[in-house]
Structure formats: structure tokens, C-alpha cells
Motif scaffolding. Structure first.
Motif, PDB file in Angstrom:
ATOM      1  N   ASP A  34      -6.534  -3.983 -14.922  1.00 16.47           N
ATOM      2  CA  ASP A  34      -6.959  -5.022 -15.873  1.00 16.47           C
ATOM      3  C   ASP A  34      -7.869  -4.456 -16.955  1.00 16.47           C
ATOM      4  O   ASP A  34      -7.899  -4.970 -18.076  1.00 16.47           O
ATOM      5  CB  ASP A  34      -7.695  -6.159 -15.139  1.00 16.47           C
ATOM      6  N   ALA A  35      -8.609  -3.393 -16.637  1.00 18.86           N
ATOM      7  CA  ALA A  35      -9.521  -2.774 -17.606  1.00 18.86           C
ATOM      8  C   ALA A  35      -8.822  -1.686 -18.425  1.00 18.86           C
ATOM      9  O   ALA A  35      -9.475  -0.977 -19.193  1.00 18.86           O
ATOM     10  CB  ALA A  35     -10.729  -2.183 -16.877  1.00 18.86           C
ATOM     11  N   GLY A  36      -7.498  -1.545 -18.265  1.00 16.54           N
ATOM     12  CA  GLY A  36      -6.746  -0.585 -19.073  1.00 16.54           C
ATOM     13  C   GLY A  36      -6.618   0.804 -18.474  1.00 16.54           C
ATOM     14  O   GLY A  36      -6.233   1.742 -19.168  1.00 16.54           O
ATOM     15  N   TRP A  37      -6.930   0.954 -17.199  1.00 23.51           N
ATOM     16  CA  TRP A  37      -6.827   2.241 -16.533  1.00 23.51           C
ATOM     17  C   TRP A  37      -5.491   2.356 -15.808  1.00 23.51           C
ATOM     18  O   TRP A  37      -4.878   1.365 -15.445  1.00 23.51           O
ATOM     19  CB  TRP A  37      -7.944   2.398 -15.503  1.00 23.51           C
ATOM     20  N   THR A  38      -5.076   3.597 -15.582  1.00 25.98           N
ATOM     21  CA  THR A  38      -3.917   3.888 -14.742  1.00 25.98           C
ATOM     22  C   THR A  38      -4.450   4.441 -13.433  1.00 25.98           C
ATOM     23  O   THR A  38      -5.297   5.330 -13.433  1.00 25.98           O
ATOM     24  CB  THR A  38      -2.992   4.929 -15.413  1.00 25.98           C
ATOM     25  N   VAL A  39      -3.962   3.897 -12.329  1.00 24.68           N
ATOM     26  CA  VAL A  39      -4.397   4.335 -11.009  1.00 24.68           C
ATOM     27  C   VAL A  39      -3.269   5.149 -10.375  1.00 24.68           C
ATOM     28  O   VAL A  39      -2.119   4.722 -10.366  1.00 24.68           O
ATOM     29  CB  VAL A  39      -4.743   3.126 -10.110  1.00 24.68           C
ATOM     30  N   VAL A  40      -3.631   6.323  -9.864  1.00 24.22           N
ATOM     31  CA  VAL A  40      -2.682   7.161  -9.128  1.00 24.22           C
ATOM     32  C   VAL A  40      -3.212   7.272  -7.708  1.00 24.22           C
ATOM     33  O   VAL A  40      -4.337   7.735  -7.500  1.00 24.22           O
ATOM     34  CB  VAL A  40      -2.533   8.558  -9.762  1.00 24.22           C
ATOM     35  N   ARG A  41      -2.411   6.848  -6.750  1.00 20.09           N
ATOM     36  CA  ARG A  41      -2.785   6.949  -5.334  1.00 20.09           C
ATOM     37  C   ARG A  41      -1.906   8.010  -4.685  1.00 20.09           C
ATOM     38  O   ARG A  41      -0.687   7.989  -4.821  1.00 20.09           O
ATOM     39  CB  ARG A  41      -2.600   5.616  -4.633  1.00 20.09           C
ATOM     40  N   ILE A  42      -2.565   8.902  -3.969  1.00 20.21           N
ATOM     41  CA  ILE A  42      -1.883  10.006  -3.304  1.00 20.21           C
ATOM     42  C   ILE A  42      -2.283   9.979  -1.835  1.00 20.21           C
ATOM     43  O   ILE A  42      -3.466   9.824  -1.520  1.00 20.21           O
ATOM     44  CB  ILE A  42      -2.283  11.348  -3.956  1.00 20.21           C
ATOM     45  N   TRP A  43      -1.317  10.132  -0.949  1.00 22.20           N
ATOM     46  CA  TRP A  43      -1.626  10.212   0.478  1.00 22.20           C
ATOM     47  C   TRP A  43      -2.032  11.629   0.822  1.00 22.20           C
ATOM     48  O   TRP A  43      -1.517  12.595   0.246  1.00 22.20           O
ATOM     49  CB  TRP A  43      -0.419   9.808   1.324  1.00 22.20           C
ATOM     50  N   GLU A  44      -2.923  11.768   1.766  1.00 19.32           N
ATOM     51  CA  GLU A  44      -3.414  13.086   2.161  1.00 19.32           C
ATOM     52  C   GLU A  44      -2.303  14.006   2.643  1.00 19.32           C
ATOM     53  O   GLU A  44      -2.419  15.221   2.547  1.00 19.32           O
ATOM     54  CB  GLU A  44      -4.494  12.972   3.235  1.00 19.32           C
TER      55      GLU A  44
END
Length: 141
Positions: A109-119
Motif C-alpha cells: 500500500d505504501a508503494g513498496w515491492t516485497v520479496v519473500r524467500i524461504w530459507e
């Protein structure tokens, strides 16, 4: 560290030694990102006043990277469920996942891109995902 309800002393001691940052998967990813010429902040809150910290943050590109542990974030492939105090742990892990989704939403919502990576992900594949995302955001300016 206070002992968790229903957790024996040995388990409590082991859990208290869990690293919050600079884990092996995090370090491997950061090493590859640095070698690719990317510069970033480590263990940083992407938004002012946000108590939740990302593992790697690219402030100009507005990309936040989280390297999630399979146990703590309920990996669909490797998650385990403790038998001792099962309900407390189920609630705790569900709250972690809900917090992750809330964090993703706030940042998006704040204009960021989130990248989630599993260990457990291959560091080279994970790094390529991050590099592609960061460079795509830089070229869209």
C-alpha cells in the motif's frame, strides 16, 4: 528469556539461541547480491515508525526482502508442528503468518515491492529473483 508455557528448559534454551539476523541463508543471499553490485541496508524497517524489520532493504528501489525460516513462518513444504504445548505453538505460528501478510499489505500500500524467500531456497535462484525485482523497479523510474 522467559520460558514459554509448557516448554521444557532444554527447548527454551535452544529457541533462545535462534538468530534473528545474519542467518546462513541471509548471509548467502547478501553475498550474492553484493557480488552483483547491489547495495542495500540490513535488518532495517522499510517504513518510518514500522517496528517490523526486513532482512534486506533497497531504499531507492523500494524493495523489501524477507528471508523466512521454514519453522517460524510455516513453510508449506518444511513446516513442523511441536507436540509439546501444541495449541500455543499453533496460535503463535498462525500469528506469525498473519503478521507477514499484514506487513506485505502495508508495504504494498505504501508503494513498496516485497520479496519473500524461504530459507531452503537455492541462494542463486533467490538472488536472481531479488536482482530482477530491484533492477526492474530502477528502470521503471
Amino acid at each position: 528469556m522467559a520460558e514459554r508455557p509448557g516448554t521444557d528448559a532444554a527447548t527454551s534454551a535452544r529457541l533462545s539461541k535462534q538468530r534473528r539476523r545474519d542467518t546462513k541463508p541471509e548471509l548467502a543471499l547478501r553475498r550474492l547480491l553484493h557480488a552483483a553490485g547491489l547495495r542495500y541496508r540490513v535488518d532495517c524497517a522499510p517504513l518510518p515508525g514500522m517496528r517490523r524489520r526486513a532482512d534486506v532493504v533497497f531504499t531507492r528501489a523500494r524493495v523489501a526482502v524477507y528471508v523466512d525460516g521454514c519453522f517460524w513462518h510455516s513453510c508449506p513444504v518444511h513446516a513442523t508442528r511441536p507436540r509439546n504445548n501444541a495449541q500455543w505453538w499453533a496460535d503463535k505460528l498462525a500469528a506469525n503468518v498473519a503478521r507477514d501478510r499484514d506487513t506485505d499489505g502495508r508495504l504494498t500500500d505504501a508503494g513498496w515491492t516485497v520479496v519473500r524467500i524461504w530459507e531452503h531456497e537455492d541462494p542463486a535462484v533467490a538472488a536472481e529473483k531479488v536482482i530482477t525485482t530491484v533492477r526492474a523497479d530502477r528502470t521503471s523510474d
